[in-house]
Design a protein around this motif. Sequence first.
Motif, short mmCIF file in Angstrom:
data_model
loop_
_atom_site.label_atom_id
_atom_site.label_comp_id
_atom_site.label_asym_id
_atom_site.label_seq_id
_atom_site.Cartn_x
_atom_site.Cartn_y
_atom_site.Cartn_z
N ASP A 117 -6.15 5.23 7.21
CA ASP A 117 -5.54 4.32 6.24
C ASP A 117 -5.08 3.01 6.86
O ASP A 117 -5.00 1.99 6.18
CB ASP A 117 -4.33 4.99 5.58
CG ASP A 117 -4.70 6.21 4.76
OD1 ASP A 117 -5.56 6.09 3.87
OD2 ASP A 117 -4.13 7.29 5.03
N GLU A 124 0.83 -1.21 0.00
CA GLU A 124 0.00 0.00 0.00
C GLU A 124 0.87 1.26 0.00
O GLU A 124 0.58 2.23 -0.71
CB GLU A 124 -0.94 0.00 1.21
CG GLU A 124 -1.96 -1.13 1.23
CD GLU A 124 -2.97 -1.02 0.11
OE1 GLU A 124 -3.22 0.10 -0.37
OE2 GLU A 124 -3.49 -2.07 -0.31
N SER A 163 3.85 1.53 -1.21
CA SER A 163 4.53 1.66 -2.51
C SER A 163 3.62 2.24 -3.57
O SER A 163 4.10 2.82 -4.56
CB SER A 163 5.06 0.30 -2.97
OG SER A 163 4.00 -0.56 -3.38
N GLN A 164 2.30 2.10 -3.39
CA GLN A 164 1.34 2.58 -4.38
C GLN A 164 0.75 3.94 -4.01
O GLN A 164 0.10 4.59 -4.84
CB GLN A 164 0.19 1.58 -4.52
CG GLN A 164 0.63 0.19 -4.94
CD GLN A 164 1.32 0.18 -6.29
OE1 GLN A 164 0.78 0.65 -7.28
NE2 GLN A 164 2.54 -0.36 -6.32
N ALA A 165 0.95 4.38 -2.77
CA ALA A 165 0.29 5.60 -2.28
C ALA A 165 0.83 6.85 -2.96
O ALA A 165 2.03 6.99 -3.18
CB ALA A 165 0.45 5.71 -0.77
N GLN A 166 -0.08 7.77 -3.26
CA GLN A 166 0.28 9.05 -3.87
C GLN A 166 0.29 10.18 -2.84
O GLN A 166 0.43 11.35 -3.20
CB GLN A 166 -0.71 9.38 -4.99
CG GLN A 166 -0.74 8.34 -6.10
CD GLN A 166 0.61 8.20 -6.79
OE1 GLN A 166 1.19 9.19 -7.25
NE2 GLN A 166 1.13 6.97 -6.87
N ARG A 167 0.13 9.83 -1.57
CA ARG A 167 0.13 10.81 -0.49
C ARG A 167 0.62 10.14 0.77
O ARG A 167 0.78 8.91 0.82
CB ARG A 167 -1.30 11.37 -0.26
CG ARG A 167 -2.31 10.29 0.13
CD ARG A 167 -3.63 10.88 0.57
NE ARG A 167 -4.63 9.86 0.86
CZ ARG A 167 -4.72 9.15 1.98
NH1 ARG A 167 -3.86 9.37 2.97
NH2 ARG A 167 -5.66 8.25 2.15
N THR A 168 0.84 10.93 1.80
CA THR A 168 1.17 10.38 3.12
C THR A 168 -0.02 9.60 3.65
O THR A 168 -1.17 10.06 3.55
CB THR A 168 1.53 11.50 4.10
OG1 THR A 168 2.64 12.23 3.59
CG2 THR A 168 1.90 10.94 5.47
N ARG A 186 6.31 9.05 5.01
CA ARG A 186 5.36 8.39 4.11
C ARG A 186 4.13 7.92 4.85
O ARG A 186 3.09 7.66 4.23
CB ARG A 186 6.07 7.20 3.45
CG ARG A 186 7.29 7.59 2.61
CD ARG A 186 6.92 7.99 1.21
NE ARG A 186 6.27 6.90 0.53
CZ ARG A 186 6.92 5.85 0.00
NH1 ARG A 186 8.24 5.79 0.07
NH2 ARG A 186 6.26 4.87 -0.59
#
Length: 270
Positions: free
Chosen positions: A42, A12, A14-19, A233
């Motif tokens: 999350d 998850e 590695s795919q996240a576009q935000r913190t 992250r």
Amino acid sequence: MPLQLNPTFGHELSQAQRTLYGGWVSSGSAVAAEIMAGSGLDMLLIDMEHAPNGLESVLAQLHAASGYPLSVMVRVPAGEPVIIKQVLDLGVQNIMVPMVSTAEQAEQIAAMAQYPPHGIRGVGSALARSGRWNRVPNYVNEAADHVSVFVQIETEQGLANTAEIAAVEGIAGILLGPSDLAASMGLIGQQTHPDVVSAVKTAFAQIDAAGKPAGVNAFDPAAARDYAASGARWVLVGADVVLIARGSEKLAADFIHHPTTSAAELPSSN
């Protein structure tokens, strides 16, 4: 019927576009775990280090959270092979090990979470929830893909070895613990001290350079946002017991210490 496990928290991240933001479940309560799981966070981190949790209560909390779309991690009390084996066999896919200060410790912990020949995890998935009692196809051979191992750096020694710890194969990410770091630096109770914050941010850069996601514990909203802006992250921003403690104190302050109606103003019962 073949079953498919959820992606790990490492995936998850590695795919996240935000913190990503998470919260602790420190009460040992399955009810609290379900309330937290339905919050929109999350991820959840169920604590066995500083909370009244055993295997049975952790299992109940996993069940309670399983119906919600978030990752669940368990912090074990120590990096011990038997403890890690038992927690993984409960079906925990994401584990956190506290107080890791050297790369050698991290290597040993990574091995504890993998089956031979790459590790030392005991094989018992046919009897356990981890592989859903042999209903997850090829679980034994693919178990490493179903588990993310995270470690906590919480000492000055760990800070000095951050780059080496982050480089260890089999470690999915690192969480910085400012409270224990502050204590290790002679600043106990001062987790937002500038020296502590600076050390955490320096560690972020080293962890990122190793290609791993850095996280941090930060219940102060301003500190949490600052850490997110500085490269965290994932950030743990609260805990069930803290929310209850502060919320109940506010009720007492609002209605007892600063009442809107005094006893003299109450209507007589006569």
